[in-house]
Motif scaffolding. Structure first.
Motif, PDB file in Angstrom:
ATOM      1  N   TYR A 111       0.818  -1.207   0.000  1.00 29.63           N
ATOM      2  CA  TYR A 111       0.000   0.000   0.000  1.00 29.63           C
ATOM      3  C   TYR A 111       0.858   1.266   0.000  1.00 29.63           C
ATOM      4  O   TYR A 111       0.499   2.276  -0.612  1.00 29.63           O
ATOM      5  CB  TYR A 111      -0.919   0.027   1.222  1.00 29.63           C
ATOM      6  CG  TYR A 111      -2.125  -0.873   1.101  1.00 29.63           C
ATOM      7  CD1 TYR A 111      -3.207  -0.516   0.301  1.00 29.63           C
ATOM      8  CD2 TYR A 111      -2.193  -2.080   1.794  1.00 29.63           C
ATOM      9  CE1 TYR A 111      -4.319  -1.341   0.191  1.00 29.63           C
ATOM     10  CE2 TYR A 111      -3.297  -2.908   1.695  1.00 29.63           C
ATOM     11  CZ  TYR A 111      -4.360  -2.540   0.890  1.00 29.63           C
ATOM     12  OH  TYR A 111      -5.447  -3.360   0.781  1.00 29.63           O
ATOM     13  N   ASP A 140      -9.228  -6.788  -1.810  1.00 23.64           N
ATOM     14  CA  ASP A 140      -7.800  -6.473  -1.684  1.00 23.64           C
ATOM     15  C   ASP A 140      -7.068  -7.390  -0.705  1.00 23.64           C
ATOM     16  O   ASP A 140      -5.839  -7.386  -0.655  1.00 23.64           O
ATOM     17  CB  ASP A 140      -7.611  -5.028  -1.180  1.00 23.64           C
ATOM     18  CG  ASP A 140      -7.740  -4.006  -2.293  1.00 23.64           C
ATOM     19  OD1 ASP A 140      -7.833  -4.415  -3.461  1.00 23.64           O
ATOM     20  OD2 ASP A 140      -7.753  -2.804  -1.991  1.00 23.64           O
ATOM     21  N   SER A 197      -7.387  -2.427 -11.111  1.00 21.88           N
ATOM     22  CA  SER A 197      -7.110  -3.762 -10.603  1.00 21.88           C
ATOM     23  C   SER A 197      -5.710  -4.213 -10.973  1.00 21.88           C
ATOM     24  O   SER A 197      -4.974  -4.770 -10.152  1.00 21.88           O
ATOM     25  CB  SER A 197      -8.136  -4.748 -11.160  1.00 21.88           C
ATOM     26  OG  SER A 197      -7.885  -6.050 -10.678  1.00 21.88           O
ATOM     27  N   HIS A 201      -3.243  -1.687  -8.979  1.00 24.30           N
ATOM     28  CA  HIS A 201      -3.305  -1.598  -7.522  1.00 24.30           C
ATOM     29  C   HIS A 201      -3.833  -2.854  -6.837  1.00 24.30           C
ATOM     30  O   HIS A 201      -3.110  -3.507  -6.089  1.00 24.30           O
ATOM     31  CB  HIS A 201      -4.165  -0.403  -7.086  1.00 24.30           C
ATOM     32  CG  HIS A 201      -4.311  -0.287  -5.604  1.00 24.30           C
ATOM     33  ND1 HIS A 201      -5.355  -0.867  -4.911  1.00 24.30           N
ATOM     34  CD2 HIS A 201      -3.529   0.298  -4.671  1.00 24.30           C
ATOM     35  CE1 HIS A 201      -5.216  -0.635  -3.619  1.00 24.30           C
ATOM     36  NE2 HIS A 201      -4.122   0.072  -3.448  1.00 24.30           N
ATOM     37  N   CYS A 202      -5.087  -3.200  -7.078  1.00 21.75           N
ATOM     38  CA  CYS A 202      -5.741  -4.234  -6.266  1.00 21.75           C
ATOM     39  C   CYS A 202      -5.086  -5.603  -6.402  1.00 21.75           C
ATOM     40  O   CYS A 202      -4.872  -6.300  -5.405  1.00 21.75           O
ATOM     41  CB  CYS A 202      -7.222  -4.317  -6.620  1.00 21.75           C
ATOM     42  SG  CYS A 202      -8.100  -2.772  -6.305  1.00 21.75           S
ATOM     43  N   VAL A 229      -1.461  -5.500  -4.791  1.00 26.58           N
ATOM     44  CA  VAL A 229      -1.525  -5.378  -3.331  1.00 26.58           C
ATOM     45  C   VAL A 229      -1.853  -6.722  -2.692  1.00 26.58           C
ATOM     46  O   VAL A 229      -1.281  -7.102  -1.659  1.00 26.58           O
ATOM     47  CB  VAL A 229      -2.553  -4.302  -2.925  1.00 26.58           C
ATOM     48  CG1 VAL A 229      -2.990  -4.476  -1.488  1.00 26.58           C
ATOM     49  CG2 VAL A 229      -1.975  -2.907  -3.126  1.00 26.58           C
ATOM     50  N   SER A 230      -2.777  -7.454  -3.308  1.00 30.57           N
ATOM     51  CA  SER A 230      -3.091  -8.789  -2.800  1.00 30.57           C
ATOM     52  C   SER A 230      -1.899  -9.723  -2.953  1.00 30.57           C
ATOM     53  O   SER A 230      -1.515 -10.434  -2.016  1.00 30.57           O
ATOM     54  CB  SER A 230      -4.305  -9.353  -3.539  1.00 30.57           C
ATOM     55  OG  SER A 230      -4.542 -10.690  -3.161  1.00 30.57           O
ATOM     56  N   THR A 250      -9.963  -6.294  -8.578  1.00 32.88           N
ATOM     57  CA  THR A 250     -11.152  -5.479  -8.379  1.00 32.88           C
ATOM     58  C   THR A 250     -12.404  -6.153  -8.932  1.00 32.88           C
ATOM     59  O   THR A 250     -13.469  -6.126  -8.326  1.00 32.88           O
ATOM     60  CB  THR A 250     -10.980  -4.120  -9.086  1.00 32.88           C
ATOM     61  OG1 THR A 250      -9.741  -3.543  -8.691  1.00 32.88           O
ATOM     62  CG2 THR A 250     -12.102  -3.172  -8.740  1.00 32.88           C
TER      63      THR A 250
END
Length: 362
Positions: free
Chosen positions: A140, A258, A306, A309-310, A313-314, A324
């Protein structure tokens, strides 16, 4: 590169030129999106919505900004058909119909908030390219201003709708909140929704957990500034969440996909509810099936977010990277497998992008 005879025979020149024109339009719109973000961040849209048609000098002066930069921004907004320009008077105006979706408190919401995601994706492009090569994830903290953008997004999709639209999705909930119950926000970010509920319902007790220390620090500071004493925030990795049958009401706003292990988190949240407790979950309302998302609102933007970021991050947490657009079907199945016996799915008329699940143990 020259085409072979077979390729020449199958090549549709008109189709190719039409597609090239579309790509040019996409590039032009991408540039406009960046300028929308600047107009939002500088407050220029909000200012122009209040002003009569004005010169670049007046707009810049009222905004406290450099006239030369404001004039160039206005040119981009004019050619992008966002702002109207009068070449005789050399004035610029933001029509009220445009202001309705580009200003804070706009009648149709503030779409300029989402333009900030476009600029954010550009800032992390090099890190994203590295992820493509290595398959690794991100943290993050790798995303500048992410929580600020998410906070603005949440303010209009969640906080502004909380009392009139969202809490009424659970019959009898407001009466219970007035009497006094235990509430958890799992993945609370900056805690705006939780603070709003805590202020409205002083007899209830509110807890917010989030992985990001900067978000929790901001939430704690805001609660203290507002004098809200019935809410607390804590940095907590929900992977290790172990509380049992403690809460009457649990919420997650755009936070589950996430997580490192969404299925396990939902199981833990189900276990944290009392027997008559309720779980309210918001997430992106797209389908798990790509072909069903071709006409979903802003689907390309959501898939891009997605990708940048998403998903990373996962993966950065060791998760599977659902992304996402994990799909409402996936979310509903996971809720059922987590132990929720009653699951209601809501799509609100004013917000087709999100899906809301109201889930109970029995």
């Amino acid at each position: 590169m020259s085409l072979s005879l077979a390729e020449k025979q199958s090549f549709d020149q008109q189709n190719a030129e039409s597609f090239a024109e579309r790509i040019g339009q996409i590039l032009d719109s991408g540039a406009v999106a960046v300028m929308l973000s600047i107009g939002h961040r500088t407050g220029l849209f909000d200012l122009m919505a209040r002003l009569p048609p004005s010169t670049s000098q007046r707009i810049a002066s009222e905004a406290g900004l450099s006239e030369r930069y404001v004039r160039e921004w206005l040119a981009a907004m004019t050619t992008g058909r966002i702002v109207q320009y009068d070449p005789v008077r050399r004035t610029y105006a933001l029509p009220p119909e445009h202001a309705a979706c580009l200003t804070r408190g706009g009648a149709l919401g503030n779409f300029a908030v989402y333009a900030q995601y476009v600029t954010l994706m550009g800032q992390v492009q090099d890190r994203t390219l590295a992820c493509f090569e290595t398959g690794d994830g991100l943290d993050y903290g790798d995303f500048p201003d992410f929580h600020q953008v998410m906070c603005e997004d949440s303010n209009q999709t969640v906080v502004a709708q909380l009392f009139d639209t969202l809490l009424p999705l659970v019959p009898g909930l407001r009466r219970r909140l007035e009497a006094g119950i235990e509430v958890l926000d799992a993945g609370c970010a900056r805690g705006r929704a939780l603070i709003a509920m805590a202020e409205r319902y002083p007899r209830s007790r509110f807890t917010g957990y989030d992985l990001c220390a900067d978000a929790i620090a901001d939430a704690t500071r805001n609660a203290r500034t507002n004098g809200t004493k019935n809410v607390r925030f804590e940095v907590r990795d929900l992977t290790h969440f172990q509380e049992r049958e403690r809460y009457d009401f649990v919420v997650s706003f755009d936070a589950v996909h996430d997580q490192k292990d969404p299925q396990d988190l939902l199981r833990r949240l189900c276990g944290a509810l009392r027997h008559d407790g309720v779980y309210l979950m918001q997430d992106i309302g797209g389908s798990a099936h790509l072909e069903k998302n071709l006409d979903f609102p802003m689907a390309s933007l959501l898939y891009a977010i997605s990708c940048v970021h998403c998903t990373p991050v996962s993966l950065g947490q060791g998760g599977e990277g659902l992304g996402t657009m994990w799909g409402w079907e996936t979310a509903e199945r996971m809720l059922r497998e987590a132990g929720f016996a009653q699951i209601e799915r809501h799509v609100l008329p004013h917000d087709p992008m999100n899906v809301w699940f109201v889930s109970r143990k029995a």
